[in-house]
Scaffold this motif. Structure first.
Motif, mmCIF file in Angstrom:
data_model
loop_
_atom_site.group_PDB
_atom_site.id
_atom_site.type_symbol
_atom_site.label_atom_id
_atom_site.label_comp_id
_atom_site.label_asym_id
_atom_site.label_seq_id
_atom_site.Cartn_x
_atom_site.Cartn_y
_atom_site.Cartn_z
ATOM 1 N N TRP A 82 53.404 39.696 42.553
ATOM 2 C CA TRP A 82 52.768 38.604 43.290
ATOM 3 C C TRP A 82 53.516 37.279 43.102
ATOM 4 O O TRP A 82 53.376 36.380 43.902
ATOM 5 C CB TRP A 82 51.313 38.452 42.865
ATOM 6 C CG TRP A 82 50.399 39.436 43.527
ATOM 7 C CD1 TRP A 82 49.588 39.218 44.610
ATOM 8 C CD2 TRP A 82 50.179 40.797 43.151
ATOM 9 N NE1 TRP A 82 48.901 40.363 44.930
ATOM 10 C CE2 TRP A 82 49.248 41.354 44.051
ATOM 11 C CE3 TRP A 82 50.704 41.612 42.144
ATOM 12 C CZ2 TRP A 82 48.813 42.673 43.973
ATOM 13 C CZ3 TRP A 82 50.281 42.932 42.065
ATOM 14 C CH2 TRP A 82 49.343 43.451 42.968
ATOM 15 N N SER A 84 47.789 34.930 37.938
ATOM 16 C CA SER A 84 46.548 34.565 38.628
ATOM 17 C C SER A 84 45.437 34.232 37.648
ATOM 18 O O SER A 84 45.159 34.990 36.729
ATOM 19 C CB SER A 84 46.092 35.705 39.532
ATOM 20 O OG SER A 84 44.838 35.425 40.106
ATOM 21 N N ASP A 118 46.475 39.110 49.541
ATOM 22 C CA ASP A 118 46.174 38.112 48.524
ATOM 23 C C ASP A 118 44.905 37.374 48.936
ATOM 24 O O ASP A 118 44.416 37.542 50.064
ATOM 25 C CB ASP A 118 47.333 37.119 48.382
ATOM 26 C CG ASP A 118 47.427 36.519 46.986
ATOM 27 O OD1 ASP A 118 46.445 36.640 46.214
ATOM 28 O OD2 ASP A 118 48.461 35.916 46.663
ATOM 29 N N TYR A 161 53.190 35.145 40.537
ATOM 30 C CA TYR A 161 52.455 34.116 39.828
ATOM 31 C C TYR A 161 51.494 34.786 38.857
ATOM 32 O O TYR A 161 51.193 35.975 38.988
ATOM 33 C CB TYR A 161 51.672 33.215 40.791
ATOM 34 C CG TYR A 161 50.694 33.973 41.671
ATOM 35 C CD1 TYR A 161 49.415 34.300 41.229
ATOM 36 C CD2 TYR A 161 51.071 34.370 42.944
ATOM 37 C CE1 TYR A 161 48.548 35.006 42.028
ATOM 38 C CE2 TYR A 161 50.193 35.076 43.751
ATOM 39 C CZ TYR A 161 48.934 35.386 43.286
ATOM 40 O OH TYR A 161 48.077 36.096 44.087
ATOM 41 N N ARG A 214 51.996 30.850 48.115
ATOM 42 C CA ARG A 214 51.685 32.277 48.189
ATOM 43 C C ARG A 214 52.153 32.873 49.518
ATOM 44 O O ARG A 214 52.621 34.016 49.564
ATOM 45 C CB ARG A 214 50.183 32.494 47.992
ATOM 46 C CG ARG A 214 49.719 32.146 46.589
ATOM 47 C CD ARG A 214 48.349 32.692 46.307
ATOM 48 N NE ARG A 214 47.849 32.253 45.012
ATOM 49 C CZ ARG A 214 46.808 32.802 44.399
ATOM 50 N NH1 ARG A 214 46.166 33.801 44.972
ATOM 51 N NH2 ARG A 214 46.412 32.359 43.234
ATOM 52 N N GLU A 236 49.303 25.584 46.645
ATOM 53 C CA GLU A 236 49.323 26.954 46.133
ATOM 54 C C GLU A 236 49.244 27.954 47.280
ATOM 55 O O GLU A 236 49.926 28.989 47.263
ATOM 56 C CB GLU A 236 48.157 27.182 45.163
ATOM 57 C CG GLU A 236 48.145 28.594 44.579
ATOM 58 C CD GLU A 236 47.001 28.831 43.611
ATOM 59 O OE1 GLU A 236 46.921 29.952 43.091
ATOM 60 O OE2 GLU A 236 46.196 27.904 43.393
#
Length: 240
Positions: A199, A203, A115, A201, A129, A125
């Motif tokens: 992932w 993006s 990522d 989320y 992640r 954030e």
């Protein structure tokens, strides 16, 4: 219980049963901010400020995740990631970059990164992640039903993929992307759906991340790459 530790040149917070995260960032205010937020979330944190020391720390301390700035003195973050992958170390890697262009982002992911975030970023954030990466690396809660399609077999409980019985080395994100597709063969997923499902989320950086990871998985699958099919204008599907 906490286990204090100290490295050579970096700042170290107490290690934690939640795991140690390595942060390699030469901008000290950013490094301190990231360390503070990770520590608040229960992680142990080791900080280095140059690439050579960062690579040595990654090899010595075996963190649960690495946060690597790309532009570092001594050795760039992408080179740290490449060296780790060459060693067979697939620790999850999140890249930080101040360069707002596609080349650096894609380069980092092709080297085995999981990522990235572009500066300026929200430390909350970033922590979210890292947590998402570690949840995926821990495996699914469904007990690990083996999924097979053609010559490809994926065992979630063992975090192992084989092609005709030969094991593959995948990053945590590559593994979860393949698993997500194999879980519903024939179902076409949009890139946005894959971002959300794999992932965790949506993006704002766009869906190119999905394309890069698909390309990497296909490259590693070799002769079995055709199990992932592109549906033009839509997304991807797993199909024998």
């Amino acid at each position: 219980m906490l286990w204090p530790s100290r490295g050579h040149n970096g700042r170290v917070s107490d290690a934690s049963p939640k795991g140690l995260v390595l942060v390699v960032e030469d901008e000290r205010p950013i490094a301190d901010l990231v360390r503070m937020y990770l520590s608040r979330d229960g992680f142990g944190v080791h900080v280095e400020h140059d690439g050579i020391a960062g690579l040595a720390a990654a090899r010595r301390m075996r963190p649960v995740a690495c946060i690597l700035d790309i532009a570092l003195p001594g050795m760039e973050g992408t080179d740290i990631c490449r060296r780790l992958r060459e060693d067979g170390d697939w620790t999850p890697v999140v890249f930080l970059t101040a360069r707002d262009d596609e080349v650096d982002r894609i380069l980092g992911l092709e080297l085995g990164g999981d990522d990235y975030l572009t500066k300026p970023f929200s430390p909350r954030e970033l922590v979210a992640r890292v947590r998402a990466l570690l949840r995926r690396a821990a495996g699914p809660a469904d007990g690990g039903r083996v999924r097979s399609l053609g010559p490809v077999s994926l065992d979630p409980s063992r975090r192992q993929v084989t092609v005709d019985g030969a094991p593959l080395s995948l990053t945590p994100t590559e593994f979860d992307l393949l698993g997500h597709l194999l879980n519903r063969p024939g179902r076409v997923f949009t890139r946005e759906e894959l971002l959300a499902g794999v992932w965790g989320y949506a993006s704002h950086a766009g869906t190119r991340t999905v394309d890069v990871h698909v390309a990497q998985v296909r490259a590693k699958l070799g002769s079995a790459a055709g199990v992932i099919r592109t549906v033009r204008g839509v997304g991807y599907t797993a199909d024998a």
